[in-house]
Design an enzyme around this catalytic site. Sequence first.
Site, mmCIF file in Angstrom:
data_model
loop_
_atom_site.group_PDB
_atom_site.id
_atom_site.type_symbol
_atom_site.label_atom_id
_atom_site.label_comp_id
_atom_site.label_asym_id
_atom_site.label_seq_id
_atom_site.Cartn_x
_atom_site.Cartn_y
_atom_site.Cartn_z
ATOM 1 C CB SER A 85 -43.529 95.089 -33.005
ATOM 2 O OG SER A 85 -43.609 94.053 -32.794
ATOM 3 C CG ASP A 104 -36.138 93.105 -31.054
ATOM 4 O OD1 ASP A 104 -36.972 91.448 -30.516
ATOM 5 O OD2 ASP A 104 -36.559 93.784 -31.842
ATOM 6 C CG HIS A 113 -39.698 93.850 -29.014
ATOM 7 N ND1 HIS A 113 -39.423 94.037 -31.430
ATOM 8 C CD2 HIS A 113 -40.904 93.569 -29.701
ATOM 9 C CE1 HIS A 113 -40.749 93.860 -31.588
ATOM 10 N NE2 HIS A 113 -41.519 93.414 -30.815
#
Length: 426
Positions: free
Chosen positions: A240, A330, A365
Amino acid sequence: MSGTLSTMVWPSLLVEPTRGLVDEKLNVIVRNLSPRREVTLHCLHESEDKDVWEGFGHYISDEHGTITVAKDASMGGTYKGVESMGLIWSMQPVPGSRKGLRLRKKHVLSPMVFHISVFDGHITHGFSQLTALVSRVVERWYMAPGVRRVDLLQKGVQGTLFIPPGPGPFPGLLDIWGGGGGRVEYRAALLASHGYVSLALEYLSSDKPMIDVNYFETAYQILQSHAMVQRDRLALFGLSFGSYITLYMSSYSKIIKPQCCVCISGSHITTFQRTVNESLQEFKKIDKVRIEDNQVIWRDIILPIPTDPSKKVNVGHIKCPVLLVNGSDDQNWATVESAEDMERLMEKAGNRHLLQVLTYPGAGHLIEPPYTPHHRASYFVLGNLKVVMLWGGQAKPHADAQEDSWEKILAFLQQHLYSAGPQAKL
């Protein structure tokens, strides 16, 4: 009566290994059932926060009274079909649990303990009120035997170092997590179990408001100079926002020169502010945040992908192999669109051959080590505000993505840190 008891055969349950790493597959076999008997295989885990998680599958024994989970299909439950690890990856909080939970290991010096049981009939609820036909307990570890955990506080850098067993030296890996902050150790511990000196770096916390480029460069140098590390064999591993840090440092730093990088669910979009916290705060100010069903959706923040070069990392400067791992569902970050733009930029710069992109349909994600239960949404702290963040993904394709990507990540690290030169003695 005694003769009847002596000839009675009770069901048996084999679960192997009873003690292993979290990325090892379990072999689960039930024997001594009557033919074509309906049973439920159930897996129970109590988290460190005392929340209870469960996964279960409905099976029918074969003509020999046997069920082999790796070969036989679950007819229902929290997963269906032939899923050797379905009992683990399909786990959900038991009915009545707190909302927004995410199953994560905080203390890696202890195992995750799972109770695997066989119940008569196809059961969907009320397991705690029933008596199992047979049960087994298994331990799942992030740290292999012999891995050392060392707290690090050096030159202002904080983190945890995990060192593989053996004389070494080993390749080194800087593990950089995302915007949730704190110190997250479990992935670094698992990577050390596979032969990498891994530093789980703490860089986002209330007592570190002024972290800048120098912090990451110092952390890299500390890892590079460690006696158990091969100084010319280092990698960056980001998730991330940690992936953005990884791409930024690999593109611009004069000190950080990794042999390869792994970036999960990240982007090259934004400009690095004076400090990391300032950079992260820029995202939170943007008015493209959506809220649906009381869940926060961030993926629109960086869309459309800007054409202004000043608003993205110039990945054309990268000189090492990069592996991008993304999920097509995501909902937190526009990772697929970012990867496409990175490909265009690197093609133009002449370094596209260094980029490998894995995009998994239906994955979200939070692409974690294999068999981690899927969390489509969970609580996330934004400053002083606790929100439910939508991460995306569907359980089955997300589980497949985690298993496949981890295998490819380990192969990528092996290729670029071990295979191209002298190897450490494991």
